[in-house]
Design a protein around this motif. Sequence first.
Motif, PDB file in Angstrom:
ATOM      1  N   ILE A  24       0.811  -1.313  -0.114  1.00 22.56           N
ATOM      2  CA  ILE A  24       0.071  -0.131   0.022  1.00 22.56           C
ATOM      3  C   ILE A  24       0.940   1.334  -0.090  1.00 22.56           C
ATOM      4  O   ILE A  24       1.742   1.362   0.900  1.00 22.56           O
ATOM      5  N   SER A  25       0.769   2.072  -0.750  1.00 22.89           N
ATOM      6  CA  SER A  25       1.517   3.262  -1.054  1.00 22.89           C
ATOM      7  C   SER A  25       1.189   4.325   0.142  1.00 22.89           C
ATOM      8  O   SER A  25       0.322   4.211   0.803  1.00 22.89           O
ATOM      9  N   ALA A  26       2.094   5.147   0.350  1.00 26.19           N
ATOM     10  CA  ALA A  26       2.165   6.154   1.506  1.00 26.19           C
ATOM     11  C   ALA A  26       0.630   7.096   1.280  1.00 26.19           C
ATOM     12  O   ALA A  26       0.034   7.265   2.425  1.00 26.19           O
ATOM     13  N   ASP A  27       0.370   7.483   0.091  1.00 23.94           N
ATOM     14  CA  ASP A  27      -0.530   8.405  -0.057  1.00 23.94           C
ATOM     15  C   ASP A  27      -1.864   7.415   0.315  1.00 23.94           C
ATOM     16  O   ASP A  27      -2.745   8.119   0.858  1.00 23.94           O
ATOM     17  N   THR A  28      -2.154   6.175  -0.227  1.00 25.35           N
ATOM     18  CA  THR A  28      -3.222   5.261   0.064  1.00 25.35           C
ATOM     19  C   THR A  28      -3.227   5.043   1.392  1.00 25.35           C
ATOM     20  O   THR A  28      -4.465   5.124   2.250  1.00 25.35           O
ATOM     21  N   GLU A  29      -2.352   4.913   2.062  1.00 25.33           N
ATOM     22  CA  GLU A  29      -2.224   4.646   3.801  1.00 25.33           C
ATOM     23  C   GLU A  29      -2.649   5.705   4.421  1.00 25.33           C
ATOM     24  O   GLU A  29      -3.369   5.486   5.389  1.00 25.33           O
ATOM     25  N   SER A  30      -2.127   7.025   4.181  1.00 23.53           N
ATOM     26  CA  SER A  30      -2.632   8.182   4.746  1.00 23.53           C
ATOM     27  C   SER A  30      -4.202   8.441   4.705  1.00 23.53           C
ATOM     28  O   SER A  30      -4.922   9.053   5.553  1.00 23.53           O
ATOM     29  N   SER A  31      -4.599   8.266   3.306  1.00 19.18           N
ATOM     30  CA  SER A  31      -6.143   8.481   2.997  1.00 19.18           C
ATOM     31  C   SER A  31      -6.897   7.328   3.926  1.00 19.18           C
ATOM     32  O   SER A  31      -8.090   7.779   4.069  1.00 19.18           O
ATOM     33  N   TYR A  32      -6.599   6.367   4.190  1.00 21.07           N
ATOM     34  CA  TYR A  32      -7.212   5.320   4.971  1.00 21.07           C
ATOM     35  C   TYR A  32      -6.909   5.387   6.293  1.00 21.07           C
ATOM     36  O   TYR A  32      -7.292   4.447   7.123  1.00 21.07           O
ATOM     37  N   ALA A  33      -6.158   6.289   6.805  1.00 21.57           N
ATOM     38  CA  ALA A  33      -5.785   6.293   8.254  1.00 21.57           C
ATOM     39  C   ALA A  33      -6.589   6.581   9.296  1.00 21.57           C
ATOM     40  O   ALA A  33      -6.746   6.209  10.453  1.00 21.57           O
ATOM     41  N   ASP A  34      -7.554   7.547   9.039  1.00 24.80           N
ATOM     42  CA  ASP A  34      -8.697   7.924   9.971  1.00 24.80           C
ATOM     43  C   ASP A  34     -10.229   6.997   9.625  1.00 24.80           C
ATOM     44  O   ASP A  34     -10.817   7.555   8.684  1.00 24.80           O
ATOM     45  N   ASN A  35     -10.276   6.053  10.255  1.00 29.02           N
ATOM     46  CA  ASN A  35     -11.219   5.228  10.246  1.00 29.02           C
ATOM     47  C   ASN A  35     -12.472   5.753  10.820  1.00 29.02           C
ATOM     48  O   ASN A  35     -13.579   5.147  10.723  1.00 29.02           O
ATOM     49  N   SER A  36     -12.429   6.723  11.828  1.00 26.70           N
ATOM     50  CA  SER A  36     -13.451   7.604  12.284  1.00 26.70           C
ATOM     51  C   SER A  36     -14.317   7.905  11.337  1.00 26.70           C
ATOM     52  O   SER A  36     -15.827   7.973  11.677  1.00 26.70           O
ATOM     53  N   ILE A  37     -13.949   8.312  10.285  1.00 25.74           N
ATOM     54  CA  ILE A  37     -15.107   8.979   9.335  1.00 25.74           C
ATOM     55  C   ILE A  37     -15.657   7.955   8.328  1.00 25.74           C
ATOM     56  O   ILE A  37     -16.338   8.341   7.373  1.00 25.74           O
ATOM     57  N   SER A  38     -15.234   6.607   8.305  1.00 21.13           N
ATOM     58  CA  SER A  38     -15.532   5.558   7.285  1.00 21.13           C
ATOM     59  C   SER A  38     -16.815   4.957   7.982  1.00 21.13           C
ATOM     60  O   SER A  38     -17.001   4.641   9.142  1.00 21.13           O
ATOM     61  N   ALA A  39     -17.578   4.506   6.908  1.00 20.89           N
ATOM     62  CA  ALA A  39     -18.940   3.877   7.376  1.00 20.89           C
ATOM     63  C   ALA A  39     -18.440   2.378   7.534  1.00 20.89           C
ATOM     64  O   ALA A  39     -17.595   1.896   7.494  1.00 20.89           O
ATOM     65  N   ILE A  40     -19.451   1.779   8.644  1.00 18.07           N
ATOM     66  CA  ILE A  40     -19.193   0.555   9.125  1.00 18.07           C
ATOM     67  C   ILE A  40     -20.073  -0.580   8.237  1.00 18.07           C
ATOM     68  O   ILE A  40     -21.373  -0.371   7.930  1.00 18.07           O
ATOM     69  N   VAL A  41     -19.464  -1.488   7.622  1.00 18.34           N
ATOM     70  CA  VAL A  41     -20.160  -2.488   6.842  1.00 18.34           C
ATOM     71  C   VAL A  41     -20.184  -3.745   7.707  1.00 18.34           C
ATOM     72  O   VAL A  41     -19.270  -4.330   8.457  1.00 18.34           O
ATOM     73  N   THR A  42     -21.392  -4.603   7.615  1.00 21.65           N
ATOM     74  CA  THR A  42     -21.765  -5.782   8.371  1.00 21.65           C
ATOM     75  C   THR A  42     -21.571  -6.852   7.388  1.00 21.65           C
ATOM     76  O   THR A  42     -21.875  -6.505   6.315  1.00 21.65           O
ATOM     77  N   LEU A  43     -20.831  -7.725   7.697  1.00 22.26           N
ATOM     78  CA  LEU A  43     -20.534  -9.078   6.827  1.00 22.26           C
ATOM     79  C   LEU A  43     -21.006 -10.429   7.396  1.00 22.26           C
ATOM     80  O   LEU A  43     -20.688 -10.827   8.779  1.00 22.26           O
ATOM     81  N   VAL A  44     -21.849 -10.736   6.905  1.00 18.50           N
ATOM     82  CA  VAL A  44     -22.559 -11.988   7.305  1.00 18.50           C
ATOM     83  C   VAL A  44     -21.506 -13.271   6.762  1.00 18.50           C
ATOM     84  O   VAL A  44     -21.754 -13.704   5.426  1.00 18.50           O
ATOM     85  N   ILE A  45     -20.888 -14.151   7.358  1.00 20.29           N
ATOM     86  CA  ILE A  45     -19.936 -14.985   6.877  1.00 20.29           C
ATOM     87  C   ILE A  45     -20.391 -16.634   7.135  1.00 20.29           C
ATOM     88  O   ILE A  45     -20.521 -16.922   8.419  1.00 20.29           O
ATOM     89  N   GLY A  46     -20.331 -17.323   6.024  1.00 23.77           N
ATOM     90  CA  GLY A  46     -20.473 -18.616   6.338  1.00 23.77           C
ATOM     91  C   GLY A  46     -21.929 -19.187   6.581  1.00 23.77           C
ATOM     92  O   GLY A  46     -22.733 -18.546   6.591  1.00 23.77           O
ATOM     93  N   GLN A  47     -21.883 -20.422   6.435  1.00 21.06           N
ATOM     94  CA  GLN A  47     -23.336 -21.260   6.637  1.00 21.06           C
ATOM     95  C   GLN A  47     -24.208 -20.932   8.323  1.00 21.06           C
ATOM     96  O   GLN A  47     -25.175 -20.739   8.210  1.00 21.06           O
ATOM     97  N   GLU A  48     -23.223 -20.733   8.973  1.00 16.35           N
ATOM     98  CA  GLU A  48     -23.379 -20.355  10.590  1.00 16.35           C
ATOM     99  C   GLU A  48     -23.772 -18.710  10.755  1.00 16.35           C
ATOM    100  O   GLU A  48     -24.352 -18.424  11.636  1.00 16.35           O
ATOM    101  N   GLN A  49     -23.699 -18.016   9.692  1.00 16.77           N
ATOM    102  CA  GLN A  49     -23.789 -16.565   9.656  1.00 16.77           C
ATOM    103  C   GLN A  49     -23.397 -15.892  10.689  1.00 16.77           C
ATOM    104  O   GLN A  49     -23.839 -15.155  11.445  1.00 16.77           O
ATOM    105  N   ARG A  50     -21.853 -15.948  10.763  1.00 13.24           N
ATOM    106  CA  ARG A  50     -21.354 -15.334  11.800  1.00 13.24           C
ATOM    107  C   ARG A  50     -21.254 -13.829  11.355  1.00 13.24           C
ATOM    108  O   ARG A  50     -20.948 -13.666  10.115  1.00 13.24           O
ATOM    109  N   ILE A  51     -21.147 -13.054  12.134  1.00 17.87           N
ATOM    110  CA  ILE A  51     -21.286 -11.517  11.970  1.00 17.87           C
ATOM    111  C   ILE A  51     -19.834 -10.986  12.215  1.00 17.87           C
ATOM    112  O   ILE A  51     -19.273 -11.128  13.378  1.00 17.87           O
ATOM    113  N   PHE A  52     -19.668  -9.986  11.065  1.00 10.06           N
ATOM    114  CA  PHE A  52     -18.069  -9.371  11.325  1.00 10.06           C
ATOM    115  C   PHE A  52     -18.515  -7.926  10.991  1.00 10.06           C
ATOM    116  O   PHE A  52     -19.484  -7.835  10.514  1.00 10.06           O
ATOM    117  N   ALA A  53     -17.575  -7.112  11.330  1.00 10.77           N
ATOM    118  CA  ALA A  53     -17.868  -5.651  11.216  1.00 10.77           C
ATOM    119  C   ALA A  53     -16.361  -5.037  10.657  1.00 10.77           C
ATOM    120  O   ALA A  53     -15.614  -5.314  11.210  1.00 10.77           O
TER     121      ALA A  53
END
Length: 283
Positions: A49-78
């Motif tokens: 990951i380049s330095a520019d990309t790294e800095s652009s993703y550094a502040d996660n506080s302004i990023s939306a949260i995505v819910t991920l439903v994984i596997g047959q047991e429907q495990r929840i990740f965020a």
Amino acid sequence: MFSRRFEMAQQNKSFSKSHHKLGRSNSSFSKEAGISKRRHESRSRRPGISADTESSYADNSISAIVTLVIGQEQRIFAAHENVLRLSPFFQAVLQNQMMDSQNKKISLPDEEPEIFSSVLEYLYKGDYYPRLIHNKKRNSWELDQSVEDSRPESTIYHQGVDGELLKDTVIYCAAEKYGLEELKRVALRKQGLQSGIQASTILASARYAYANTPDTDSKLRAHYLALIIRSRSTFKRSGTMQLEMFNGGSQLFFDLFVALCNHVDDISSASNTPRTPRSGRPF
């Protein structure tokens, strides 16, 4: 929140069976792999990951949260949306799907929760447990075991496979699916650094690798071909190998036949090459 997610993932550890170790010819799966006790050195930047990309993703506080439903047991990740977008796969999914900005959800019913947990760990930290470290004295890659009384599981049970698979192989194939080239390189380096792997598990993992990588893959497939050749004395005695070759149904065994022929040709060529004495005079 991130730590809680991985605490949940750790509760779903794969079941382990006792393994019989391969012969000494299999250096990739021997004790001599040299597990290091040094602590992992934290990286200031995620690999690939380049330095520019790294800095652009550094502040996660302004990023939306995505819910991920994984596997047959429907495990929840965020996960943060901007972190998921480091993967071309999720970049396309998030762009093409009409999602409520406050309620974004992705379902991956065919993914294994333990594998997806490692993928997320890589996206956030640049590696996945156990960490890969470089032993400068031995000039070799090793697995970090700085956490005492914690032996990492080398295999997992996969819902689509009868039996166990090597975890790093499944992660490599997941990285192929998600377009994470650096994760593929990390997973490839970890192949073979675990000890006590059964021949049946290696063959099942090799078949899985062939089924989940393109025909142009020349790294993971080559790893398994070389591994089987190095351990040929063990596999020659393996009833599992005989049954696998009898059943066929995979490009693996033709590639193995070609690799073995090339190996024999190399040995034959080396033995037939005239050797020049140290004095420089011919025989």
